[in-house]
Design a protein around this motif. Sequence first.
Motif, PDB file in Angstrom:
ATOM      1  N   ASN A 149       0.832  -1.210   0.000  1.00  0.00           N
ATOM      2  CA  ASN A 149       0.000   0.000   0.000  1.00  0.00           C
ATOM      3  C   ASN A 149       0.865   1.258   0.000  1.00  0.00           C
ATOM      4  N   LEU A 150       1.934   1.236   0.801  1.00  0.00           N
ATOM      5  CA  LEU A 150       2.844   2.381   0.821  1.00  0.00           C
ATOM      6  C   LEU A 150       3.514   2.569  -0.541  1.00  0.00           C
ATOM      7  N   GLY A 151       3.884   1.463  -1.173  1.00  0.00           N
ATOM      8  CA  GLY A 151       4.501   1.539  -2.492  1.00  0.00           C
ATOM      9  C   GLY A 151       3.586   2.191  -3.518  1.00  0.00           C
ATOM     10  N   ILE A 152       2.322   1.837  -3.485  1.00  0.00           N
ATOM     11  CA  ILE A 152       1.354   2.415  -4.423  1.00  0.00           C
ATOM     12  C   ILE A 152       1.192   3.917  -4.174  1.00  0.00           C
ATOM     13  N   CYS A 153       1.168   4.313  -2.901  1.00  0.00           N
ATOM     14  CA  CYS A 153       1.050   5.747  -2.584  1.00  0.00           C
ATOM     15  C   CYS A 153       2.257   6.515  -3.097  1.00  0.00           C
ATOM     16  N   HIS A 154       3.460   5.977  -2.857  1.00  0.00           N
ATOM     17  CA  HIS A 154       4.673   6.658  -3.321  1.00  0.00           C
ATOM     18  C   HIS A 154       4.725   6.714  -4.841  1.00  0.00           C
ATOM     19  N   GLU A 155       4.228   5.668  -5.480  1.00  0.00           N
ATOM     20  CA  GLU A 155       4.173   5.663  -6.946  1.00  0.00           C
ATOM     21  C   GLU A 155       3.324   6.827  -7.454  1.00  0.00           C
ATOM     22  N   HIS A 156       2.174   7.053  -6.825  1.00  0.00           N
ATOM     23  CA  HIS A 156       1.294   8.141  -7.264  1.00  0.00           C
ATOM     24  C   HIS A 156       1.873   9.523  -6.981  1.00  0.00           C
ATOM     25  N   LEU A 157       2.810   9.592  -6.053  1.00  0.00           N
ATOM     26  CA  LEU A 157       3.488  10.859  -5.785  1.00  0.00           C
ATOM     27  C   LEU A 157       4.694  11.059  -6.700  1.00  0.00           C
ATOM     28  N   GLY A 158       4.980  10.044  -7.535  1.00  0.00           N
ATOM     29  CA  GLY A 158       6.113  10.141  -8.445  1.00  0.00           C
ATOM     30  C   GLY A 158       7.436   9.749  -7.828  1.00  0.00           C
ATOM     31  N   ASP A 159       7.410   9.209  -6.624  1.00  0.00           N
ATOM     32  CA  ASP A 159       8.624   8.765  -5.924  1.00  0.00           C
ATOM     33  C   ASP A 159       8.849   7.291  -6.260  1.00  0.00           C
ATOM     34  N   TYR A 160       9.323   7.055  -7.489  1.00  0.00           N
ATOM     35  CA  TYR A 160       9.393   5.696  -8.014  1.00  0.00           C
ATOM     36  C   TYR A 160      10.448   4.839  -7.324  1.00  0.00           C
ATOM     37  N   ARG A 161      11.569   5.417  -6.955  1.00  0.00           N
ATOM     38  CA  ARG A 161      12.609   4.628  -6.266  1.00  0.00           C
ATOM     39  C   ARG A 161      12.083   4.104  -4.931  1.00  0.00           C
ATOM     40  N   GLN A 162      11.414   4.963  -4.190  1.00  0.00           N
ATOM     41  CA  GLN A 162      10.831   4.546  -2.904  1.00  0.00           C
ATOM     42  C   GLN A 162       9.750   3.492  -3.134  1.00  0.00           C
ATOM     43  N   ALA A 163       8.953   3.671  -4.170  1.00  0.00           N
ATOM     44  CA  ALA A 163       7.899   2.709  -4.482  1.00  0.00           C
ATOM     45  C   ALA A 163       8.497   1.347  -4.824  1.00  0.00           C
ATOM     46  N   ILE A 164       9.533   1.336  -5.621  1.00  0.00           N
ATOM     47  CA  ILE A 164      10.185   0.072  -5.991  1.00  0.00           C
ATOM     48  C   ILE A 164      10.756  -0.608  -4.754  1.00  0.00           C
ATOM     49  N   ASP A 165      11.406   0.170  -3.890  1.00  0.00           N
ATOM     50  CA  ASP A 165      11.980  -0.394  -2.664  1.00  0.00           C
ATOM     51  C   ASP A 165      10.897  -1.019  -1.784  1.00  0.00           C
ATOM     52  N   LEU A 166       9.787  -0.322  -1.615  1.00  0.00           N
ATOM     53  CA  LEU A 166       8.692  -0.843  -0.777  1.00  0.00           C
ATOM     54  C   LEU A 166       8.075  -2.100  -1.383  1.00  0.00           C
ATOM     55  N   HIS A 167       7.867  -2.101  -2.691  1.00  0.00           N
ATOM     56  CA  HIS A 167       7.308  -3.280  -3.356  1.00  0.00           C
ATOM     57  C   HIS A 167       8.288  -4.456  -3.300  1.00  0.00           C
ATOM     58  N   THR A 168       9.575  -4.185  -3.375  1.00  0.00           N
ATOM     59  CA  THR A 168      10.584  -5.241  -3.264  1.00  0.00           C
ATOM     60  C   THR A 168      10.546  -5.864  -1.875  1.00  0.00           C
ATOM     61  N   GLN A 169      10.428  -5.033  -0.847  1.00  0.00           N
ATOM     62  CA  GLN A 169      10.314  -5.549   0.523  1.00  0.00           C
ATOM     63  C   GLN A 169       9.053  -6.390   0.685  1.00  0.00           C
ATOM     64  N   ALA A 170       7.925  -5.900   0.125  1.00  0.00           N
ATOM     65  CA  ALA A 170       6.664  -6.641   0.214  1.00  0.00           C
ATOM     66  C   ALA A 170       6.774  -7.987  -0.486  1.00  0.00           C
ATOM     67  N   LEU A 171       7.414  -8.007  -1.635  1.00  0.00           N
ATOM     68  CA  LEU A 171       7.593  -9.242  -2.389  1.00  0.00           C
ATOM     69  C   LEU A 171       8.454 -10.237  -1.617  1.00  0.00           C
ATOM     70  N   ALA A 172       9.538  -9.755  -1.001  1.00  0.00           N
ATOM     71  CA  ALA A 172      10.407 -10.643  -0.229  1.00  0.00           C
ATOM     72  C   ALA A 172       9.644 -11.290   0.927  1.00  0.00           C
ATOM     73  N   ILE A 173       8.821 -10.523   1.607  1.00  0.00           N
ATOM     74  CA  ILE A 173       8.029 -11.078   2.701  1.00  0.00           C
ATOM     75  C   ILE A 173       7.003 -12.079   2.172  1.00  0.00           C
ATOM     76  N   ALA A 174       6.359 -11.752   1.074  1.00  0.00           N
ATOM     77  CA  ALA A 174       5.371 -12.651   0.486  1.00  0.00           C
ATOM     78  C   ALA A 174       6.012 -13.979   0.066  1.00  0.00           C
ATOM     79  N   ARG A 175       7.229 -13.910  -0.441  1.00  0.00           N
ATOM     80  CA  ARG A 175       7.942 -15.140  -0.836  1.00  0.00           C
ATOM     81  C   ARG A 175       8.310 -15.980   0.367  1.00  0.00           C
ATOM     82  N   ASP A 176       8.646 -15.328   1.467  1.00  0.00           N
ATOM     83  CA  ASP A 176       8.977 -16.076   2.696  1.00  0.00           C
ATOM     84  C   ASP A 176       7.771 -16.839   3.184  1.00  0.00           C
TER      85      ASP A 176
END
Length: 188
Positions: free
Chosen positions: A161-188
């Motif tokens: 959810n945080l990644g999507i919010c940052h994406e809409h603000l144009g903060d793509y690096r932060q969005a990618i980092d948050l989505h990467t963290q979410a993906l790592a947890i989901a894989r675990d």
Amino acid sequence: RHYYLHPLDREYARSQLPADSPGDPAAALTLAGLQARAADYYARIRTPRQSWRTLEDLRPQLAEFELRCDTGDYDTAATVLQDIDYDYLQLWGHYRTLTGLHGRIHGRITDPTLNAAHMTSLGLCHYSLGDYRQAIDLHTQALAIARDTGDRQNESNHLGNLGICHEHLGDYRQAIDLHTQALAIARD
């Protein structure tokens, strides 16, 4: 089958009820006791979930929610709201109504899991209304609760959810980092 009581008459009638005292039984004939009974009544007259199509179908839950708030039973009020929030009111686009309802219980919920769910729902409403900064604040608070309680699945959801919010603000690096963290947890 409905009646109307002028606000002045309602306040007068309420003033005639005995004052609430700590330790009163729930069935006491006090304002809080009668409000609790009314809330229980609305809980009993709900229609089946499969028949909910409009805001009118949710009137018993909305009335119960208001009464639970009036008696200070915010955790129960949060549970009532959670039941109609995402799959109904958000789905139907009632974001402003939901922000008002969530405002009644914000900062008053004692159960951490309920509080995180409340902040998530409120964050989703602010996101849908375009208030991304407020949504980020709420999702960040919900993320902290998920981490404190060890709820890895919701931690992943909040990061997304945080990644999507940052994406809409144009903060793509932060969005990618948050989505990467979410993906790592989901894989675990």
